[in-house]
Design a protein around this motif. Structure first.
Motif, PDB file in Angstrom:
ATOM      1  N   ALA A 209     143.851  -9.814 -83.198  1.00  0.00           N
ATOM      2  CA  ALA A 209     142.994  -8.640 -83.370  1.00  0.00           C
ATOM      3  C   ALA A 209     141.775  -8.727 -82.460  1.00  0.00           C
ATOM      4  O   ALA A 209     141.338  -7.723 -81.881  1.00  0.00           O
ATOM      5  CB  ALA A 209     142.556  -8.511 -84.829  1.00  0.00           C
ATOM      6  N   GLY A 210     141.221  -9.923 -82.326  1.00  0.00           N
ATOM      7  CA  GLY A 210     140.082 -10.112 -81.440  1.00  0.00           C
ATOM      8  C   GLY A 210     140.446  -9.836 -79.994  1.00  0.00           C
ATOM      9  O   GLY A 210     139.703  -9.169 -79.266  1.00  0.00           O
ATOM     10  N   ALA A 211     141.603 -10.332 -79.581  1.00  0.00           N
ATOM     11  CA  ALA A 211     142.053 -10.108 -78.208  1.00  0.00           C
ATOM     12  C   ALA A 211     142.262  -8.617 -77.947  1.00  0.00           C
ATOM     13  O   ALA A 211     141.886  -8.094 -76.890  1.00  0.00           O
ATOM     14  CB  ALA A 211     143.346 -10.882 -77.953  1.00  0.00           C
ATOM     15  N   ALA A 212     142.887  -7.912 -78.915  1.00  0.00           N
ATOM     16  CA  ALA A 212     143.133  -6.487 -78.750  1.00  0.00           C
ATOM     17  C   ALA A 212     141.820  -5.718 -78.586  1.00  0.00           C
ATOM     18  O   ALA A 212     141.696  -4.858 -77.701  1.00  0.00           O
ATOM     19  CB  ALA A 212     143.914  -5.953 -79.950  1.00  0.00           C
ATOM     20  N   MET A 213     140.847  -6.004 -79.423  1.00  0.00           N
ATOM     21  CA  MET A 213     139.553  -5.330 -79.342  1.00  0.00           C
ATOM     22  C   MET A 213     138.868  -5.590 -78.002  1.00  0.00           C
ATOM     23  O   MET A 213     138.335  -4.677 -77.355  1.00  0.00           O
ATOM     24  CB  MET A 213     138.651  -5.797 -80.484  1.00  0.00           C
ATOM     25  N   LEU A 214     138.890  -6.834 -77.568  1.00  0.00           N
ATOM     26  CA  LEU A 214     138.213  -7.196 -76.325  1.00  0.00           C
ATOM     27  C   LEU A 214     138.867  -6.542 -75.112  1.00  0.00           C
ATOM     28  O   LEU A 214     138.182  -6.091 -74.190  1.00  0.00           O
ATOM     29  CB  LEU A 214     138.205  -8.714 -76.172  1.00  0.00           C
ATOM     30  N   TRP A 215     140.182  -6.476 -75.119  1.00  0.00           N
ATOM     31  CA  TRP A 215     140.847  -5.872 -73.966  1.00  0.00           C
ATOM     32  C   TRP A 215     140.740  -4.352 -73.967  1.00  0.00           C
ATOM     33  O   TRP A 215     140.841  -3.716 -72.914  1.00  0.00           O
ATOM     34  CB  TRP A 215     142.293  -6.341 -73.870  1.00  0.00           C
ATOM     35  N   VAL A 216     140.505  -3.743 -75.113  1.00  0.00           N
ATOM     36  CA  VAL A 216     140.163  -2.316 -75.146  1.00  0.00           C
ATOM     37  C   VAL A 216     138.824  -2.101 -74.446  1.00  0.00           C
ATOM     38  O   VAL A 216     138.660  -1.166 -73.646  1.00  0.00           O
ATOM     39  CB  VAL A 216     140.100  -1.803 -76.601  1.00  0.00           C
ATOM     40  N   LEU A 217     137.864  -2.985 -74.745  1.00  0.00           N
ATOM     41  CA  LEU A 217     136.558  -2.893 -74.094  1.00  0.00           C
ATOM     42  C   LEU A 217     136.678  -3.124 -72.587  1.00  0.00           C
ATOM     43  O   LEU A 217     135.999  -2.456 -71.791  1.00  0.00           O
ATOM     44  CB  LEU A 217     135.594  -3.909 -74.700  1.00  0.00           C
ATOM     45  N   ILE A 218     137.541  -4.051 -72.200  1.00  0.00           N
ATOM     46  CA  ILE A 218     137.765  -4.302 -70.772  1.00  0.00           C
ATOM     47  C   ILE A 218     138.335  -3.060 -70.097  1.00  0.00           C
ATOM     48  O   ILE A 218     137.927  -2.673 -68.991  1.00  0.00           O
ATOM     49  CB  ILE A 218     138.733  -5.495 -70.571  1.00  0.00           C
ATOM     50  N   ALA A 219     139.270  -2.395 -70.778  1.00  0.00           N
ATOM     51  CA  ALA A 219     139.900  -1.200 -70.207  1.00  0.00           C
ATOM     52  C   ALA A 219     138.916  -0.048 -70.058  1.00  0.00           C
ATOM     53  O   ALA A 219     139.074   0.804 -69.172  1.00  0.00           O
ATOM     54  CB  ALA A 219     141.079  -0.769 -71.084  1.00  0.00           C
ATOM     55  N   LEU A 220     137.896  -0.005 -70.920  1.00  0.00           N
ATOM     56  CA  LEU A 220     136.932   1.094 -70.896  1.00  0.00           C
ATOM     57  C   LEU A 220     135.860   0.938 -69.826  1.00  0.00           C
ATOM     58  O   LEU A 220     135.226   1.916 -69.439  1.00  0.00           O
ATOM     59  CB  LEU A 220     136.257   1.225 -72.271  1.00  0.00           C
ATOM     60  N   ARG A 221     135.656  -0.266 -69.343  1.00  0.00           N
ATOM     61  CA  ARG A 221     134.606  -0.458 -68.355  1.00  0.00           C
ATOM     62  C   ARG A 221     135.145  -0.194 -66.943  1.00  0.00           C
ATOM     63  O   ARG A 221     136.354  -0.157 -66.720  1.00  0.00           O
ATOM     64  CB  ARG A 221     134.027  -1.866 -68.457  1.00  0.00           C
ATOM     65  N   LYS A 222     134.238  -0.046 -65.999  1.00  0.00           N
ATOM     66  CA  LYS A 222     134.620   0.330 -64.642  1.00  0.00           C
ATOM     67  C   LYS A 222     134.792  -0.858 -63.703  1.00  0.00           C
ATOM     68  O   LYS A 222     135.341  -0.697 -62.607  1.00  0.00           O
ATOM     69  CB  LYS A 222     133.574   1.280 -64.067  1.00  0.00           C
ATOM     70  N   THR A 223     134.354  -2.017 -64.105  1.00  0.00           N
ATOM     71  CA  THR A 223     134.476  -3.195 -63.241  1.00  0.00           C
ATOM     72  C   THR A 223     135.902  -3.720 -63.236  1.00  0.00           C
ATOM     73  O   THR A 223     136.676  -3.443 -64.149  1.00  0.00           O
ATOM     74  CB  THR A 223     133.520  -4.300 -63.710  1.00  0.00           C
ATOM     75  N   PRO A 224     136.281  -4.506 -62.229  1.00  0.00           N
ATOM     76  CA  PRO A 224     137.643  -5.039 -62.147  1.00  0.00           C
ATOM     77  C   PRO A 224     138.004  -5.924 -63.336  1.00  0.00           C
ATOM     78  O   PRO A 224     137.127  -6.501 -63.986  1.00  0.00           O
ATOM     79  CB  PRO A 224     137.620  -5.846 -60.843  1.00  0.00           C
ATOM     80  N   ALA A 225     139.288  -6.021 -63.607  1.00  0.00           N
ATOM     81  CA  ALA A 225     139.763  -6.869 -64.700  1.00  0.00           C
ATOM     82  C   ALA A 225     139.419  -8.330 -64.414  1.00  0.00           C
ATOM     83  O   ALA A 225     139.408  -8.758 -63.254  1.00  0.00           O
ATOM     84  CB  ALA A 225     141.272  -6.711 -64.867  1.00  0.00           C
TER      85      ALA A 225
END
Length: 276
Positions: free
Chosen positions: A42-58
């Motif tokens: 669940a923590g990983a899912a939440m964090l990668w949602v935040l990563i997807a929402l930002r504009k900087t590279p993965a």
């Protein structure tokens, strides 16, 4: 003030982890490994949602530092879940963060960091409070196996905290650590027995909110804190966890707990007084 509020919010999230984990594995009789696996996922899912929402590279997912962070995180998650099968929320947090001080200050000495006499005094006052609370009692002896599990969790969390210093991308580092940790925790450990729906809910809340978002914020503020200050600030978590245990789990507050709480908070105040 912003830094203080960020640290206070992070410490509150850490304390909530103790309550949620205690509820999941004790009240709902959930397997510790299942709780840990769902929490990390669940923590990983939440964090990668935040990563997807930002504009900087993965971020970079796999690297020696990310692997080390994932192992440290897995050690903490597994030990934490096992310990809370029988430890109260407040007591477990006290053991965790008391042992954490040894790791943090020990590493500071290894790195030959300058630790002022004021900070040493504050640490010893705070640790004195922890000792008061954890002093053996014939009324309720604590299980050695669970204490050992929580100490292992402290070592893992200490290593994770130290690895988080000077991260250029705190959110990306946390997301990558969690994603790799999912593989470590999940392999061969998820219990196939039926799990109470509310147990799953507590694990998801602990993973997505108090762990995923909490750890991302912690990695963000760590670069602004010296190692010893970061360690001492975390001593507030047991006090918050004790309060949460009283409010949400019906745990009692004794005179010994009150004295310990005053010493812990007093030690933090001494250590932080006059520091920028």
């Amino acid at each position: 003030m912003k830094l203080f509020l960020a640290v206070a919010l992070t410490m509150t999230a850490f304390a909530a982890n103790s309550v949620l984990n205690r509820i999941g594995v004790a009240n709902y009789d959930m397997s510790p490994m299942s709780f840990a696996a769902i929490r990390v996922a669940a923590g990983a899912a939440m964090l990668w949602v935040l990563i997807a929402l930002r504009k900087t590279p993965a971020p970079v997912i796999v690297s020696p530092k990310r692997l080390a962070g994932a192992v440290a995180l897995a050690t903490y998650m597994i030990g934490f879940s096992w310990a809370y099968q029988s430890l109260d929320a407040g007591i477990g947090a006290l053991i965790l963060f008391g042992a954490l001080q040894v790791v943090i200050f020990g590493w500071a000495i290894i790195e030959k960091q300058a630790v002022s006499a004021q900070r040493w005094l504050g640490m010893f006052i705070a640790l004195g409070g922890l000792c008061v609370l954890l002093w053996p009692s014939e009324i309720r002896p604590m299980p050695a196996a669970r204490i050992t599990a929580m100490i292992a969790a402290a070592v893992g969390w200490g290593a994770y905290t130290l690895l988080g210093r000077r991260e250029a991308d705190p959110l990306g580092a946390t997301a990558s650590n969690f994603l790799l940790c999912v593989l470590i925790v999940a392999i061969g450990f998820i219990n196939r027995d039926p799990v109470a729906p509310m147990g799953i809910v507590t694990a998801i809340a602990a993973g997505a909110i108090t762990s995923g978002l909490g750890y991302a914020l912690w990695y963000r503020v760590l670069p602004s804190l010296q190692t010893t200050i970061a360690g001492i600030a975390q001593l507030s978590v047991p006090v918050i966890a004790v309060a949460f245990g009283v409010l949400f789990l019906g745990e009692t507050v004794s005179l010994k707990m009150t004295i310990a709480g005053v010493l812990v908070l007093g030690g933090i105040a001494v250590s932080l007084y006059g520091q920028k």
